[in-house]
Design a protein around this motif. Structure first.
Motif, PDB file in Angstrom:
ATOM      1  N   TYR A   1      -8.204  -6.861   0.205  1.00 35.65           N
ATOM      2  CA  TYR A   1      -7.320  -7.876   1.056  1.00 35.65           C
ATOM      3  C   TYR A   1      -6.218  -7.253   1.569  1.00 35.65           C
ATOM      4  CZ  TYR A   1      -4.951 -12.253   2.196  1.00 35.65           C
ATOM      5  OH  TYR A   1      -4.265 -13.106   2.867  1.00 35.65           O
ATOM      6  N   LEU A   2      -6.377  -7.211   2.830  1.00 31.71           N
ATOM      7  CA  LEU A   2      -5.310  -6.678   3.721  1.00 31.71           C
ATOM      8  C   LEU A   2      -4.926  -7.414   4.902  1.00 31.71           C
ATOM      9  CD1 LEU A   2      -3.322  -4.042   4.242  1.00 31.71           C
ATOM     10  CD2 LEU A   2      -5.431  -2.940   5.267  1.00 31.71           C
ATOM     11  N   THR A   3      -3.678  -7.819   5.260  1.00 29.76           N
ATOM     12  CA  THR A   3      -3.715  -8.738   6.136  1.00 29.76           C
ATOM     13  C   THR A   3      -3.180  -7.779   7.329  1.00 29.76           C
ATOM     14  OG1 THR A   3      -1.152  -8.716   5.789  1.00 29.76           O
ATOM     15  CG2 THR A   3      -2.387 -10.464   4.939  1.00 29.76           C
ATOM     16  N   GLY A   4      -3.218  -8.402   8.655  1.00 23.54           N
ATOM     17  CA  GLY A   4      -3.234  -7.870   9.951  1.00 23.54           C
ATOM     18  C   GLY A   4      -1.888  -7.237  10.147  1.00 23.54           C
ATOM     19  N   GLN A   5      -0.623  -7.839   9.299  1.00 25.51           N
ATOM     20  CA  GLN A   5       0.611  -7.463   9.685  1.00 25.51           C
ATOM     21  C   GLN A   5       1.475  -6.714   8.414  1.00 25.51           C
ATOM     22  OE1 GLN A   5       2.453 -11.103  11.099  1.00 25.51           O
ATOM     23  NE2 GLN A   5       1.323 -11.062  12.819  1.00 25.51           N
ATOM     24  N   THR A   6       0.623  -5.978   7.565  1.00 35.44           N
ATOM     25  CA  THR A   6       1.079  -5.415   6.541  1.00 35.44           C
ATOM     26  C   THR A   6       1.842  -4.137   7.080  1.00 35.44           C
ATOM     27  OG1 THR A   6      -0.241  -6.249   5.038  1.00 35.44           O
ATOM     28  CG2 THR A   6       0.610  -4.449   4.125  1.00 35.44           C
ATOM     29  N   TRP A   7       2.983  -4.021   7.780  1.00 31.01           N
ATOM     30  CA  TRP A   7       3.329  -2.807   8.532  1.00 31.01           C
ATOM     31  C   TRP A   7       3.846  -1.847   7.764  1.00 31.01           C
ATOM     32  CZ3 TRP A   7       8.559  -1.326   9.344  1.00 31.01           C
ATOM     33  CH2 TRP A   7       9.507  -1.985   8.525  1.00 31.01           C
ATOM     34  N   TYR A   8       4.217  -2.032   6.377  1.00 27.34           N
ATOM     35  CA  TYR A   8       4.795  -0.912   5.839  1.00 27.34           C
ATOM     36  C   TYR A   8       3.517   0.001   5.279  1.00 27.34           C
ATOM     37  CZ  TYR A   8       9.567  -3.019   4.728  1.00 27.34           C
ATOM     38  OH  TYR A   8      10.726  -3.543   4.968  1.00 27.34           O
ATOM     39  N   ALA A   9       2.467  -0.731   5.244  1.00 29.64           N
ATOM     40  CA  ALA A   9       1.270   0.137   4.859  1.00 29.64           C
ATOM     41  C   ALA A   9       0.935   1.154   6.286  1.00 29.64           C
ATOM     42  CB  ALA A   9      -0.069  -0.736   4.618  1.00 29.64           C
TER      43      ALA A   9
END
Length: 422
Positions: A191-199
């Protein structure tokens, strides 16, 4: 910068400051005959009540001439409080600040330069993600306190059923292959959202790129470089192996709550996310494991954003020598080891990574911390996060937009925000 999934936060009224009786670096004396009254601000949940008592008792025994007053502060609104304190003549003697906040406080001239103390404090082994943002204009103002970073939280039972050995996932390619096996039916491999910008930032650093760089004395956004674009391509590939929303971050909805529903094999989170998962689904107790975010090659883990805190001494502190004594004690090996075990944090030195070997989540975090980084070290970065064009760029790239064009647009917005704020 505080990684708030590690802990909860509640709102309490700010305690009234206890000030010393007269001015001077450490020549202020109280009515009790020379004792220094040292006021320290620590943040909510950076220490437990039990650890605070143990440290205070130990410190007072070792330094009977220092009357230590630790006051717990809240993260909400702390920036304004610290700024006001640094500008006053009645500042506390030591303040815990988020590692990425040091630059803005140092720029104001309100912090004591501790560059000459680095060797005494073991600075050659500090975590890079805490030490670098603790410096400003070539001088060290923030002393690394503790660190936290993201790892992969996974379902042991689901990986076992899919024939996936988590210990064998050392590279991005191996991670993708394993996640594909886990992405079956209504089960999400990740489960990875589109805006997990730290990743995404970690993937960019792995590629040799960055979010922004200094160019001719000014900052320039660099999401449109080949390295950053390659990282976004990888992010897109990984995000597709699940059903995470492309237009939201990991808090909307809270990803730990999504995993608690039982249909998600992996998330990227700080280890404390596992506690939230179990709170929402007690049946998953004992079924969650951790491994570091994989890197491009097996010889080192993936780069991760290092959150956590530094300790600073205000220039207006009336007890600078005693303040330094406090900083040296709390960031020294003995208390760092105790803190790491008590709070499941990563110690401030790479040499202390073994201290958390008994805690699976913290141990995985410590491995990743060796490759930890921080956001660009400039007060102007706060303006970028306030607008956050990175999130919009990621959503556009994942929903059919031209990645190069969107990256160029976002880079221009980062450039504008950083330089206008600076």
């Amino acid at each position: 910068m505080k990684l708030r999934l590690l802990t909860g936060a509640s709102l309490l009224t700010l305690s009234t400051l206890l000030c010393a009786c007269s001015g001077g670096s450490d020549d202020a004396t109280g009515a009790d005959g020379g004792r220094s009254e040292l006021t320290v601000w620590l943040m909510r949940d950076s220490v437990s009540a039990a650890f605070q008592k143990e440290f205070t008792d130990g410190f007072s025994k070792a330094h009977p001439d220092i009357d230590l007053k630790i006051q717990i502060q809240e993260w909400d609104g702390i920036g304004q409080k610290v700024t006001a304190a640094l500008a006053s003549n009645d500042a506390p003697d030591v303040i815990e600040v988020g590692n990425t906040q040091v630059a803005q406080y140092a720029q104001s001239g309100g912090l004591l330069d501790l560059t000459g103390k680095k060797a005494d404090l073991g600075g050659d082994t500090w975590l890079k993600g805490l030490a670098e943002p603790g410096a400003w204009d070539g001088k060290q103002y923030g002393i690394p306190y503790y660190a936290a970073n993201r790892v992969v939280i996974y379902r042991k039972d689901l990986l076992r059923q899919a024939g996936v050995d988590p210990a064998a996932i050392k590279t991005r390619d191996q991670w993708i292959a394993a996640t594909k096996k886990l992405n079956t039916g209504d089960q999400q491999g990740i489960y990875l959202t589109g805006q997990t910008w730290y990743a995404l930032a970690g993937f960019i650093w792995d590629e040799g790129g960055d979010l922004a760089v200094r160019d001719g004395g000014k900052w320039k956004g660099t999401l449109d470089t080949p390295q950053a674009l390659a990282a976004m391509e990888f992010y897109k590939q990984l995000q597709a192996l699940g059903k995470g929303p492309k237009d939201a971050d990991e808090a909307n909805p809270p990803q730990a709550e999504v995993m608690a529903k039982g249909k998600v094999a992996q998330i990227i989170s700080v280890p404390g996310g596992a506690n939230v998962i179990v709170q929402h689904n007690p049946a998953l107790k004992g079924k969650l494991g951790f491994f570091p975010v994989p890197g491009k090659t097996a010889d080192k883990p993936g780069a991760v954003f290092t959150g956590g805190s530094d300790l600073v001494i205000p220039a207006a502190s009336r007890h600078q020598d005693a303040a330094y004594t406090f900083v040296k004690e709390l960031t020294g090996d003995t208390w760092q080891t105790k803190l790491a075990l008590a709070m499941s944090y990563v110690p401030n030195k790479t040499s202390l990574a073994s201290a958390v070997a008994s805690d699976p989540g913290a141990a995985a975090m410590a491995v990743g911390a060796a490759q930890g980084r921080a956001t660009p070290n400039t007060p102007g970065w706060a303006a970028v996060e306030a607008e956050n064009p990175i999130k919009d760029y990621m959503t556009a790239s994942l929903t059919g937009g031209d990645m190069k064009q969107e990256a160029t647009k976002a880079s221009a917005e980062i450039t504008r925000a950083m330089n206008s704020a600076s």
